[in-house]
Design an enzyme around this catalytic site. Structure first.
Site, PDB file in Angstrom:
ATOM      1  CB  SER A  31      -9.856  -7.110   7.034  1.00 43.72           C
ATOM      2  OG  SER A  31      -8.770  -6.479   6.076  1.00 43.72           O
TER       3      SER A  31
HETATM    4  N1  SAH Z   1      -6.770  -7.443   1.880  1.00 40.97           N
HETATM    5  C1  SAH Z   1      -6.025  -8.140   2.781  1.00 40.97           C
HETATM    6  C2  SAH Z   1      -5.643  -7.120   4.218  1.00 40.97           C
HETATM    7  C3  SAH Z   1      -4.805  -6.372   3.933  1.00 40.97           C
HETATM    8  S1  SAH Z   1      -3.926  -5.294   5.012  1.00 40.97           S
HETATM    9  C4  SAH Z   1      -6.370  -9.265   3.265  1.00 40.97           C
HETATM   10  O1  SAH Z   1      -7.687  -9.788   3.124  1.00 40.97           O
HETATM   11  O2  SAH Z   1      -5.767  -9.947   3.965  1.00 40.97           O
HETATM   12  C5  SAH Z   1      -3.324  -3.943   3.808  1.00 40.97           C
HETATM   13  C6  SAH Z   1      -2.234  -4.484   2.781  1.00 40.97           C
HETATM   14  O3  SAH Z   1      -2.113  -3.511   1.857  1.00 40.97           O
HETATM   15  C7  SAH Z   1      -0.777  -4.895   3.299  1.00 40.97           C
HETATM   16  O4  SAH Z   1      -0.570  -6.073   3.151  1.00 40.97           O
HETATM   17  C8  SAH Z   1      -0.144  -3.777   2.797  1.00 40.97           C
HETATM   18  O5  SAH Z   1       1.405  -4.430   2.577  1.00 40.97           O
HETATM   19  C9  SAH Z   1      -0.886  -3.386   1.634  1.00 40.97           C
HETATM   20  N2  SAH Z   1      -0.326  -2.066   1.065  1.00 40.97           N
HETATM   21  C10 SAH Z   1      -0.160  -0.866   1.602  1.00 40.97           C
HETATM   22  N3  SAH Z   1       0.125  -0.058   0.828  1.00 40.97           N
HETATM   23  C11 SAH Z   1       0.118  -0.592  -0.326  1.00 40.97           C
HETATM   24  C12 SAH Z   1       0.550  -0.125  -1.704  1.00 40.97           C
HETATM   25  N4  SAH Z   1       0.949   1.098  -2.040  1.00 40.97           N
HETATM   26  N5  SAH Z   1       0.330  -0.970  -2.694  1.00 40.97           N
HETATM   27  C13 SAH Z   1      -0.259  -2.283  -2.652  1.00 40.97           C
HETATM   28  N6  SAH Z   1      -0.285  -2.784  -1.353  1.00 40.97           N
HETATM   29  C14 SAH Z   1      -0.205  -1.966  -0.218  1.00 40.97           C
END
Ligand code: SAH
Length: 213
Positions: free
Chosen positions: A61
């Site tokens: 992000s």
């Molecule tokens: N917080 C992260 C940014 C994440 S992007 C950082 O600091 O880098 C969002 C993430 O959510 C992605 O990696 C995606 O794979 C994950 N995601 C999406 N749906 C999900 C679910 N049902 N359970 C766990 N992770 C999930």
């Protein structure tokens, strides 16, 4: 070329200019090198206030959004926090010095493994990375004082709301994945749920089930 120190100082000033004013949050962000969560050519852009690719089609992000979400979460030193969407692990690393314990879930096993490695190298030992579908929370560790979701659902998932303590706060983006979404803060009170919209954001979608890789 600007020096590392100068780049870091500008990074913190830019966060302040975008509304991240909580001192503990700014300190956590100053102390957490974003470059180690990035690969290859993207490392050089770590101090830019933009989202960047991290593999498996996902993104780390934008730092100012990480800052605003963390600030809105009002994490206390004794809090047990759940993050859904580990991605690179950057958001979890920022939560680590603010909370007692952080559980973070990721549906891509490869991302979860990599994030775990980076968090270990940074000594953020109160963070546990779990490769699982986090859409239904983490029942075995519930309830939580704080929940942060870093992928967008259409509505706040009811199982996550159920795993939040009374007095707890959840911060999450809601809306369809290809449109502008709303960043929401949900406060659970004795009487129910209070909703506050904080900003317009864009996140990758919350997807149910484990990923193939
Ligand atoms: N917080 C992260 C940014 C994440 S992007 C950082 O600091 O880098 C969002 C993430 O959510 C992605 O990696 C995606 O794979 C994950 N995601 C999406 N749906 C999900 C679910 N049902 N359970 C766990 N992770 C999930």
């Amino acid at each position: 070329m600007v020096s590392e120190d100068e780049a870091r100082m500008q990074f913190v000033l830019a966060l302040r200019a975008r509304g991240v004013t909580d001192r503990a949050v700014l300190q956590a962000m100053e102390d957490t090198p974003r470059a180690v969560f990035l690969e290859g050519i993207f490392k050089a852009r770590a101090y830019e206030d933009v989202p960047l690719p991290i593999g498996s089609g996902q993104t780390i992000s934008q730092p100012s959004i990480v800052g605003l979400m963390t600030q809105a979460l009002q994490v206390g030193r004794r809090d047990k926090v759940l993050e859904v969407g580990t991605g690179s692990g950057y958001q979890a690393a920022i939560l680590s010095p603010l909370a007692r314990r952080v559980y973070t879930t990721e549906r891509h096993r490869g991302l979860a493994r990599q994030a775990e490695r980076v968090l270990r190298d940074l000594d953020r030992t109160n963070v546990t990375v779990i490769a699982t579908d986090g859409a239904f929370g983490l029942p075995e560790q519930a309830p939580f004082d704080r929940i942060i979701v870093t992928a967008a659902a259409e509505d706040p998932p009811s199982s996550l709301l159920a795993q939040l303590k009374v007095g707890g706060i959840m911060v999450l983006p809601v809306g369809q994945s290809d449109t502008v979404q709303t960043l929401l803060k949900v406060v659970k009170t004795e009487d129910g749920l209070d909703y506050h919209s904080l900003a317009e954001v864009r996140f990758v979608p919350l997807v149910e089930g484990m990923a193939e890789d």
